[in-house]
Write a protein that holds these residues in place. Sequence first.
Motif, mmCIF file in Angstrom:
data_model
loop_
_atom_site.group_PDB
_atom_site.id
_atom_site.type_symbol
_atom_site.label_atom_id
_atom_site.label_comp_id
_atom_site.label_asym_id
_atom_site.label_seq_id
_atom_site.Cartn_x
_atom_site.Cartn_y
_atom_site.Cartn_z
ATOM 1 N N ARG A 164 8.007 -8.082 -10.397
ATOM 2 C CA ARG A 164 9.342 -7.603 -10.768
ATOM 3 C C ARG A 164 9.465 -6.110 -10.478
ATOM 4 N NH1 ARG A 164 11.233 -4.691 -14.600
ATOM 5 N NH2 ARG A 164 9.364 -4.827 -15.863
ATOM 6 N N ILE A 165 8.441 -5.359 -10.821
ATOM 7 C CA ILE A 165 8.468 -3.908 -10.617
ATOM 8 C C ILE A 165 8.590 -3.566 -9.130
ATOM 9 C CG2 ILE A 165 7.103 -1.787 -10.845
ATOM 10 C CD1 ILE A 165 5.930 -3.066 -13.437
ATOM 11 N N TRP A 166 7.897 -4.319 -8.283
ATOM 12 C CA TRP A 166 7.876 -4.047 -6.846
ATOM 13 C C TRP A 166 8.764 -5.022 -6.068
ATOM 14 C CZ3 TRP A 166 6.092 0.356 -5.002
ATOM 15 C CH2 TRP A 166 5.262 1.098 -5.829
ATOM 16 N N ARG A 167 9.813 -5.500 -6.679
ATOM 17 C CA ARG A 167 10.692 -6.489 -6.033
ATOM 18 C C ARG A 167 11.392 -5.955 -4.791
ATOM 19 N NH1 ARG A 167 13.275 -5.438 -10.993
ATOM 20 N NH2 ARG A 167 15.123 -4.150 -10.740
ATOM 21 N N ASP A 168 11.456 -4.636 -4.629
ATOM 22 C CA ASP A 168 12.060 -4.076 -3.423
ATOM 23 C C ASP A 168 11.126 -4.181 -2.215
ATOM 24 O OD1 ASP A 168 14.352 -3.449 -4.806
ATOM 25 O OD2 ASP A 168 13.752 -1.375 -5.198
ATOM 26 N N GLY A 169 9.865 -4.504 -2.459
ATOM 27 C CA GLY A 169 8.937 -4.749 -1.365
ATOM 28 C C GLY A 169 9.226 -6.102 -0.736
ATOM 29 N N VAL A 170 8.579 -6.377 0.371
ATOM 30 C CA VAL A 170 8.785 -7.618 1.113
ATOM 31 C C VAL A 170 7.574 -8.517 0.929
ATOM 32 C CG1 VAL A 170 9.162 -8.617 3.395
ATOM 33 C CG2 VAL A 170 10.203 -6.411 2.817
ATOM 34 N N LYS A 185 -0.094 -13.298 -4.075
ATOM 35 C CA LYS A 185 1.094 -12.712 -3.454
ATOM 36 C C LYS A 185 0.670 -11.497 -2.657
ATOM 37 C CE LYS A 185 4.237 -15.032 -5.896
ATOM 38 N NZ LYS A 185 5.025 -16.066 -5.499
ATOM 39 N N ILE A 186 1.264 -11.367 -1.480
ATOM 40 C CA ILE A 186 1.084 -10.181 -0.648
ATOM 41 C C ILE A 186 2.451 -9.520 -0.562
ATOM 42 C CG2 ILE A 186 0.464 -9.302 1.630
ATOM 43 C CD1 ILE A 186 -1.134 -11.984 1.985
ATOM 44 N N ILE A 187 2.506 -8.259 -0.947
ATOM 45 C CA ILE A 187 3.780 -7.540 -0.918
ATOM 46 C C ILE A 187 3.639 -6.319 -0.017
ATOM 47 C CG2 ILE A 187 5.537 -6.345 -2.267
ATOM 48 C CD1 ILE A 187 4.625 -8.001 -4.691
ATOM 49 N N GLY A 234 8.168 0.114 3.003
ATOM 50 C CA GLY A 234 9.534 0.622 2.985
ATOM 51 C C GLY A 234 9.975 1.206 1.657
ATOM 52 N N VAL A 235 9.157 1.058 0.615
ATOM 53 C CA VAL A 235 9.589 1.511 -0.710
ATOM 54 C C VAL A 235 8.627 2.497 -1.378
ATOM 55 C CG1 VAL A 235 10.978 -0.534 -1.170
ATOM 56 C CG2 VAL A 235 8.585 -0.522 -1.840
ATOM 57 N N SER A 236 7.458 2.726 -0.775
ATOM 58 C CA SER A 236 6.491 3.601 -1.429
ATOM 59 C C SER A 236 5.530 4.206 -0.407
ATOM 60 C CB SER A 236 5.692 2.826 -2.471
ATOM 61 O OG SER A 236 4.729 3.655 -3.067
ATOM 62 N N ILE A 237 5.035 5.390 -0.732
ATOM 63 C CA ILE A 237 3.986 5.994 0.088
ATOM 64 C C ILE A 237 2.602 5.763 -0.526
ATOM 65 C CG2 ILE A 237 5.500 7.746 1.067
ATOM 66 C CD1 ILE A 237 4.236 9.746 -0.957
ATOM 67 N N VAL A 238 2.562 5.052 -1.637
ATOM 68 C CA VAL A 238 1.314 4.794 -2.354
ATOM 69 C C VAL A 238 0.346 3.976 -1.503
ATOM 70 C CG1 VAL A 238 0.332 3.600 -4.350
ATOM 71 C CG2 VAL A 238 2.395 4.951 -4.612
ATOM 72 N N ALA A 239 0.860 2.957 -0.826
ATOM 73 C CA ALA A 239 0.037 2.053 -0.023
ATOM 74 C C ALA A 239 0.951 1.286 0.918
ATOM 75 C CB ALA A 239 -0.719 1.078 -0.929
ATOM 76 N N ASP A 240 0.346 0.481 1.786
ATOM 77 C CA ASP A 240 1.130 -0.394 2.659
ATOM 78 C C ASP A 240 1.303 -1.776 2.044
ATOM 79 O OD1 ASP A 240 1.280 1.642 4.531
ATOM 80 O OD2 ASP A 240 -0.382 0.863 5.746
ATOM 81 N N TYR A 241 0.244 -2.262 1.373
ATOM 82 C CA TYR A 241 0.264 -3.618 0.830
ATOM 83 C C TYR A 241 -0.301 -3.656 -0.586
ATOM 84 C CZ TYR A 241 0.959 -5.200 5.614
ATOM 85 O OH TYR A 241 1.471 -5.403 6.865
ATOM 86 N N PHE A 242 0.312 -4.491 -1.378
ATOM 87 C CA PHE A 242 -0.257 -4.921 -2.652
ATOM 88 C C PHE A 242 -0.675 -6.373 -2.470
ATOM 89 C CE2 PHE A 242 2.208 -2.225 -6.027
ATOM 90 C CZ PHE A 242 1.454 -1.123 -5.701
ATOM 91 N N ILE A 243 -1.841 -6.701 -2.963
ATOM 92 C CA ILE A 243 -2.259 -8.095 -3.088
ATOM 93 C C ILE A 243 -2.371 -8.343 -4.582
ATOM 94 C CG2 ILE A 243 -4.024 -9.824 -2.598
ATOM 95 C CD1 ILE A 243 -4.808 -8.094 -0.153
#
Length: 116
Positions: A103-109, A24-26, A30-39
Amino acid sequence: MNNSKELVKKIYNAIDDKKAIDIKIIDITGVSIVADYFIIASASNSNQLEALEDATDKIMYEQDILPKQIEGGKSSPWILMDYGDIIVHLFTEEGRDFYDLERIWRDGVEVNPSEL
């Protein structure tokens, strides 16, 4: 220097080649300044988990990008690789169920790799 989308695609392809499970790429811009993408990806066993880590590290090393931090490892069900704008989470299947980052980052796209 590559942009984040290009790097995400390279990481995705590298771990997909190592048969990562349910990648999954999230986009979390729009929801965090931690990073742009989670893989986020799973491995069926600890050897595969290590292979996914090695594949990710190799791709980023080839781009002259070193991790800011790596957590987890051989005895852990989870490996976090922080590359600044991109954070890679690699799990055993059980570890992924336990941490449930989707689930935790469900506000991401969620991003389709073909869109990168």
